[in-house]
Design a protein around this motif. Structure first.
Motif, PDB file in Angstrom:
ATOM      1  N   ASP A 157       0.834  -1.202   0.000  1.00 26.74           N
ATOM      2  CA  ASP A 157       0.000   0.000   0.000  1.00 26.74           C
ATOM      3  C   ASP A 157       0.872   1.257   0.000  1.00 26.74           C
ATOM      4  O   ASP A 157       2.094   1.190   0.164  1.00 26.74           O
ATOM      5  N   VAL A 158       0.220   2.407  -0.196  1.00 20.39           N
ATOM      6  CA  VAL A 158       0.944   3.659  -0.352  1.00 20.39           C
ATOM      7  C   VAL A 158       1.723   4.014   0.903  1.00 20.39           C
ATOM      8  O   VAL A 158       2.843   4.543   0.838  1.00 20.39           O
ATOM      9  N   SER A 159       1.178   3.741   2.066  1.00 19.78           N
ATOM     10  CA  SER A 159       1.859   4.068   3.319  1.00 19.78           C
ATOM     11  C   SER A 159       3.001   3.129   3.638  1.00 19.78           C
ATOM     12  O   SER A 159       3.822   3.427   4.505  1.00 19.78           O
ATOM     13  N   GLY A 160       3.081   2.008   2.942  1.00 15.20           N
ATOM     14  CA  GLY A 160       4.120   1.029   3.218  1.00 15.20           C
ATOM     15  C   GLY A 160       3.874   0.200   4.457  1.00 15.20           C
ATOM     16  O   GLY A 160       4.783  -0.486   4.932  1.00 15.20           O
ATOM     17  N   GLU A 161       2.664   0.225   4.980  1.00 13.01           N
ATOM     18  CA  GLU A 161       2.351  -0.508   6.209  1.00 13.01           C
ATOM     19  C   GLU A 161       1.841  -1.916   5.932  1.00 13.01           C
ATOM     20  O   GLU A 161       2.008  -2.817   6.759  1.00 13.01           O
ATOM     21  N   LEU A 162       1.204  -2.129   4.787  1.00 12.41           N
ATOM     22  CA  LEU A 162       0.565  -3.407   4.489  1.00 12.41           C
ATOM     23  C   LEU A 162       1.204  -4.033   3.265  1.00 12.41           C
ATOM     24  O   LEU A 162       1.521  -3.352   2.282  1.00 12.41           O
ATOM     25  N   VAL A 163       1.385  -5.355   3.335  1.00  9.60           N
ATOM     26  CA  VAL A 163       1.907  -6.140   2.223  1.00  9.60           C
ATOM     27  C   VAL A 163       0.947  -7.298   1.992  1.00  9.60           C
ATOM     28  O   VAL A 163       0.550  -7.972   2.951  1.00  9.60           O
ATOM     29  N   CYS A 203      -3.597  -4.748  -6.542  1.00  9.49           N
ATOM     30  CA  CYS A 203      -3.242  -3.331  -6.658  1.00  9.49           C
ATOM     31  C   CYS A 203      -3.955  -2.547  -5.574  1.00  9.49           C
ATOM     32  O   CYS A 203      -5.180  -2.678  -5.408  1.00  9.49           O
ATOM     33  N   PHE A 204      -3.230  -1.723  -4.823  1.00  5.56           N
ATOM     34  CA  PHE A 204      -3.806  -0.849  -3.809  1.00  5.56           C
ATOM     35  C   PHE A 204      -4.209   0.480  -4.440  1.00  5.56           C
ATOM     36  O   PHE A 204      -3.545   0.986  -5.363  1.00  5.56           O
ATOM     37  N   SER A 205      -5.289   1.054  -3.927  1.00  5.96           N
ATOM     38  CA  SER A 205      -5.712   2.387  -4.358  1.00  5.96           C
ATOM     39  C   SER A 205      -4.708   3.418  -3.861  1.00  5.96           C
ATOM     40  O   SER A 205      -4.258   3.349  -2.720  1.00  5.96           O
ATOM     41  N   PRO A 206      -4.347   4.411  -4.698  1.00  6.85           N
ATOM     42  CA  PRO A 206      -3.368   5.411  -4.262  1.00  6.85           C
ATOM     43  C   PRO A 206      -3.936   6.440  -3.294  1.00  6.85           C
ATOM     44  O   PRO A 206      -3.165   7.185  -2.684  1.00  6.85           O
ATOM     45  N   VAL A 207      -5.270   6.517  -3.141  1.00  6.09           N
ATOM     46  CA  VAL A 207      -5.866   7.545  -2.295  1.00  6.09           C
ATOM     47  C   VAL A 207      -6.713   6.967  -1.170  1.00  6.09           C
ATOM     48  O   VAL A 207      -7.001   7.667  -0.201  1.00  6.09           O
ATOM     49  N   GLN A 208      -7.112   5.717  -1.263  1.00  7.37           N
ATOM     50  CA  GLN A 208      -7.931   5.094  -0.243  1.00  7.37           C
ATOM     51  C   GLN A 208      -7.307   3.795   0.218  1.00  7.37           C
ATOM     52  O   GLN A 208      -6.436   3.231  -0.456  1.00  7.37           O
ATOM     53  N   SER A 209      -7.762   3.327   1.353  1.00  3.66           N
ATOM     54  CA  SER A 209      -7.275   2.050   1.876  1.00  3.66           C
ATOM     55  C   SER A 209      -8.126   0.927   1.308  1.00  3.66           C
ATOM     56  O   SER A 209      -8.878   0.236   2.014  1.00  3.66           O
ATOM     57  N   VAL A 210      -8.011   0.740  -0.016  1.00  8.16           N
ATOM     58  CA  VAL A 210      -8.793  -0.263  -0.729  1.00  8.16           C
ATOM     59  C   VAL A 210      -7.846  -1.091  -1.577  1.00  8.16           C
ATOM     60  O   VAL A 210      -6.956  -0.549  -2.251  1.00  8.16           O
ATOM     61  N   LEU A 211      -8.032  -2.412  -1.554  1.00  6.79           N
ATOM     62  CA  LEU A 211      -7.227  -3.344  -2.337  1.00  6.79           C
ATOM     63  C   LEU A 211      -8.097  -3.922  -3.442  1.00  6.79           C
ATOM     64  O   LEU A 211      -9.205  -4.400  -3.190  1.00  6.79           O
ATOM     65  N   ALA A 212      -7.576  -3.879  -4.672  1.00  7.82           N
ATOM     66  CA  ALA A 212      -8.264  -4.489  -5.813  1.00  7.82           C
ATOM     67  C   ALA A 212      -7.523  -5.758  -6.199  1.00  7.82           C
ATOM     68  O   ALA A 212      -6.292  -5.756  -6.336  1.00  7.82           O
ATOM     69  N   SER A 213      -8.272  -6.843  -6.376  1.00 13.42           N
ATOM     70  CA  SER A 213      -7.699  -8.127  -6.770  1.00 13.42           C
ATOM     71  C   SER A 213      -8.481  -8.665  -7.959  1.00 13.42           C
ATOM     72  O   SER A 213      -9.714  -8.567  -8.008  1.00 13.42           O
ATOM     73  N   VAL A 214      -7.775  -9.222  -8.917  1.00  8.92           N
ATOM     74  CA  VAL A 214      -8.395  -9.804 -10.099  1.00  8.92           C
ATOM     75  C   VAL A 214      -7.983 -11.263 -10.187  1.00  8.92           C
ATOM     76  O   VAL A 214      -6.864 -11.635  -9.806  1.00  8.92           O
TER      77      VAL A 214
END
Length: 875
Positions: free
Chosen positions: A420-426, A461-472
């Motif tokens: 994620d953008v903050s680098g906190e979640l993998v 892919c993580f959203s650059p503005v929200q704490s949302v994860l997209a998976s396909v």
């Protein structure tokens, strides 16, 4: 957004195969990388890939003695003549057969090319305008097998050619009466290198079995004499033989026998073996694979299949140094002109090393991905690139260290990764269990296992503005996971085919998904509504692999995009897959804007739409025949765990593909991770040779004539029209300092930007700091308004100018601060010494006064003693 993007650089690969060459000054090494060449500046720690390429992988590189020209020959024998000054292709030539080696003569007048068992000598292209730059002068026959190496004498009178028939042939570059050709043997294996001693015909030969033969000539170079042509000499020999037969019959026919007698009076060159030495090898598989010799230092460098190399001083064969630098065979060795640096190339792992043998340290040591490059990422400021490959390595200009290892509670095959953008979640998606694993970067603890997909997770892919994860996933869905609300599924987007790639727009307001049917669909992540689609299956334009039984057109129906990337402004999108093309689309209009061909290297598979019919037989394609191990084309595959002596290793041709795309955060460039390496396309690239409005009258001579007439503006304009960097610098620095303002005001508008760009690039390394700052100040002051109207185009130039000025300001600030501190220290030191001197002076004055006072007292005491003695006498 402008799309006048040009190829800028090739990274991620430093060496493939072929021979290494050092520049004339010895500070740069030229390395063939696929069908291109890269120049590594070892002094300034810079690299550049020339904007020229061949049709297939480069196997031979010949560099002219002045360092201005290079001959590049590919696997099929197609050659190009390249100017290293202008970075342009000057001439194309085809030798029709694979070329084994190319070498210029030391005087630069000719070069020799060896193919099969023939050595061909050509007149080197000169300064004159020639229709055919490769004019064949002589053909030399002698070896019975393929040739392997070439070396010239220091005066360019003769050259030697090594062969696989275990012999070395010495040929005369001119028609010498006492040396037409000579053959030496003494070896039991393939000749790897042959080297002349400096200013001598003495010769060293090195074979693959680790044997060195020292050959001594009975003739010096200055003893070579001109003679008739070989055909005329043959006729003379036949005539002499006929006369001898007639003399035996008693008949004598007189003729002009002067020429044969003169030739007979010249002593022919002879060689004898002076000594023979053997290299210490570990085993029978550790063959000698490469050799190089520096005539000035008499240092012989030999490389072996084990990755070790030896340094010996000749002719005594004294061992100087021995070291192992790799676990792969050393493919090529080159020594710079001064003999200080040694370049090694290992094609098995794509390694390029430069070793300074006197200090026993690495000057340069890099290894690219020896397998496919899988992913890449830009740093936030766009200055660095990191790449990951199928070989399990991550490469960047700065070193990484493994500070945390994240594990899953059960065995899983990860196929995708996101941070994620903050680098906190993998998070990582699994291909076998269809789950998504989520970790904390800080603690390394597994936070959650997300379930819901019914097929392998192909991309995250993580959203650059929200704490949302997209998976396909392959289950034809895109799931949006809320990272703040107990990691629950927020939305499920239904697709028409298996999902392959998902990515967010930089502002997070749009989502793009590539599916297996070759479509790119766009979604609004807030409303879960589809906003558009692009059918790009036919835009990929696939090639046909050599093993495929169907045509490229039929094969393209099953292909799709495997990598997507938004531009920095979100208006365009890059898309790529298993193809040599990268497509760029306008999202709003949903149309193809441009296609970039990332490679024209026919050594890669799936490059052409149709198979080569010349390779087709009734039994199938000849391209499918495996020729076994060795120095063949393609990538080598061996048995696991086998280091040396793997008789089962085979080669395969890598397939062209683009596995990852990324736009730079600055929006001025984008990068593609491909089979060829890391390709960078940039708007800021500047061609070194781009002649503007050029005609026959614009020459360096005419430009210097303008300088003599003190026509400064005209000279600058002509120099830019010719556009040679050295000439522009010469003209610019010839302008008097008090004329800079006048010349700047009289320049045409079209040359103002060119001059400002040149000043910005020169200011970074030039010693004339005030001079170039004066030019920059006058150009910006006098033409500021016009430049402001084109601020977008000149922004890189202004940024480079500011960067150079800031760097010089920092350097001067440090120097001035140091000088101030030094002056203060000297002043304080002198003051302290003055005080000590004053104290010493006052102390000496006190001592003198005390001495004077003591002397007065002593005088009065003496007078009293005299008076008392007189009184005693009177009494």
């Amino acid at each position: 957004m402008s799309f006048s993007l040009q190829f800028s650089n090739l990274l991620g690969a430093v060496y493939r195969h072929g021979n290494l060459s050092f520049s004339r000054d010895g500070n740069s090494v030229i390395s063939p990388v696929g069908n291109r060449i890269s120049v590594f500046d070892l002094k300034n720690n810079k690299s550049e890939t020339l904007p020229v390429s061949t049709n297939k992988n480069i196997t031979c590189v010949g560099l002219s003695p002045d360092g201005n020209l290079a001959i590049l020959v590919d696997e099929d024998g197609a050659a190009i003549l390249v100017s290293l000054v202008t970075r342009a292709v000057l001439y194309h030539h085809h030798f029709h057969k694979p070329v084994n080696s190319v070498s210029f003569s030391p005087d630069g007048r000719s070069f020799v090319v060896t193919k099969e068992n023939v050595a061909l000598m050509y007149n080197a292209p000169g300064k004159n305008r020639e229709f055919n730059a490769f004019a064949l002068d002589k053909s030399y026959y002698g070896p019975y097998d393929e040739t392997t190496c070439i070396d010239w004498t220091t005066d360019s009178k003769c050259f030697a050619v090594g062969s696989k028939d275990m012999t070395t042939w010495i040929f005369g570059a001119e028609r010498w009466a006492n040396l037409i050709y000579y053959s030496v043997g003494g070896h039991k294996d393939v000749i790897v290198g042959c080297f002349f001693e400096k200013d001598s015909l003495d010769l060293y030969t090195v074979s693959q079995d680790g044997a060195l033969c020292v050959w001594e000539s009975d003739t010096e170079l200055d003893e070579l004499r001109k003679g008739p042509k070989y055909s005329e000499r043959k006729k003379m020999a036949e005539e002499r033989k006929r006369r001898e037969e007639e003399e035996r019959r008693g008949e004598v026919i007189k003729g002009s026998a002067g020429a044969p007698e003169d030739v007979e009076g010249i002593k022919n060159v002879r060689y004898k073996q002076k000594s023979k030495h053997f290299f210490n090898k570990e085993d029978d598989f550790n063959n000698l694979t490469a050799a190089a010799f520096n005539k000035n230092t008499h240092i012989l460098v030999t490389g072996f299949a084990s990755g070790a190399f030896h340094l010996h001083e000749l002719p005594d064969f004294d061992l100087i140094h021995s070291l192992s630098i790799s676990d792969q065979r050393i493919s090529t060795i080159s020594v710079n002109p001064t003999g200080d640096w040694i370049g090694f190339g290992c094609s098995g792992r794509g390694q390029l090393l430069v070793w300074e043998w006197q200090s026993e340290s690495y000057v340069f040591k890099q290894q690219g991905h020896f397998n496919n490059m899988a992913s890449l990422a830009y740093s936030p400021d766009g200055q660095y690139l990191a790449t990951g490959g199928d070989d399990g390595k991550v490469c960047r200009n700065d070193l990484y260290r493994n500070f945390r290892t994240l594990t899953s509670p059960r065995l899983a095959q990860f196929s995708s990764l996101a941070v994620d953008v903050s680098g906190e979640l993998v998070c990582a998606g699994a291909q076998d269990s269809f789950e998504i694993f989520l970790w904390s970067m800080q603690t390394g603890r597994l936070l959650e296992v997300l379930s819901g997909h019914e097929g392998p997770v192909s991309c995250l892919c993580f959203s650059p503005v929200q704490s949302v994860l997209a998976s396909v996933s392959w289950d034809k869905t895109v799931r949006l996971w809320d990272m703040q609300d107990s990691w629950q599924t927020r939305e499920v987007l239904r697709l028409t085919s298996d999902g392959l790639v998902v990515t967010y727009r930089p502002d997070g307001q749009e989502l793009a998904v590539a599916t297996l049917d070759g479509e790119i669909t766009f979604w609004n992540p807030q409303t879960a509504a589809q906003t558009g689609s692009i059918v790009g299956r036919h835009d990929l334009q696939m090639g046909r692999k050599e093993t495929e039984k169907i045509t490229a057109k039929q094969s393209a129906k099953g292909k799709a995009f495997t990598s997507l990337c938004y531009s920095a402004d979100g208006e365009s999108m890059l898309a790529s897959g298993q193809s040599k093309f990268v497509c760029i689309y306008n999202i709003k209009e949903q149309i193809l804007m441009k296609k970039f061909e990332i490679s024209c290297n026919l050594s890669l598979d799936a490059m052409e739409e149709f198979l080569d019919r010349r390779k087709m037989t009734e039994f199938g394609s000849l391209a499918l025949v495996d020729e076994g191990a060795g120095d063949g084309d393609g990538v080598e595959l061996g048995l696991p765990g086998v280091r040396r002596g793997d008789m089962s290793s085979r080669h395969f041709k890598p397939e062209i593909r683009v596995s990852s795309l990324r736009f730079s955060p600055t929006g001025r460039s984008w990068a593609a991770a491909s089979t060829e390496g890391l390709l960078i396309y940039s708007l800021d690239t500047s061609l070194i040779f781009d002649p503007y409005d050029l005609d026959m009258d614009i020459t360096p001579v005419s430009i210097r004539c303008q300088l003599k007439k003190k026509e400064w503006t005209s000279a600058i304009v002509l120099a830019f029209r010719l556009n040679e960097t050295s000439l522009i610098r010469e003209v610019l620095e010839a302008v008097p300092h008090d004329q800079v303002a006048v010349v700047s005001s009289s320049l045409p508008d079209v040359y103002v930007e060119k001059l400002l760009d040149f000043v910005a690039s020169s200011l970074e390394n030039s010693r004339h700091l005030q001079f170039y700052l004066t030019w920059a100040q006058n150009l910006l002051t006098l033409h500021g308004q016009k430049l402001k109207n084109r601020s977008g185009a000149i922004l890189p130039t202004v940024q480079q100018l500011l960067k150079s000025i800031q760097r010089h300001h920092d350097d001067l600030s440090k120097l001035c601060d140091w000088n101030i501190y030094t002056i203060r220290y000297i002043k304080a030191l002198s003051k302290q010494r003055g005080m000590k001197r004053m104290a010493a002076d006052s102390l000496s004055e006190q001592e003198e006064e005390e001495e004077e006072r003591g002397s007065v007292l002593m005088g009065s005491e003496d007078e009293e003693e005299d008076m008392m003695s007189e009184a005693l006498i009177v009494n």
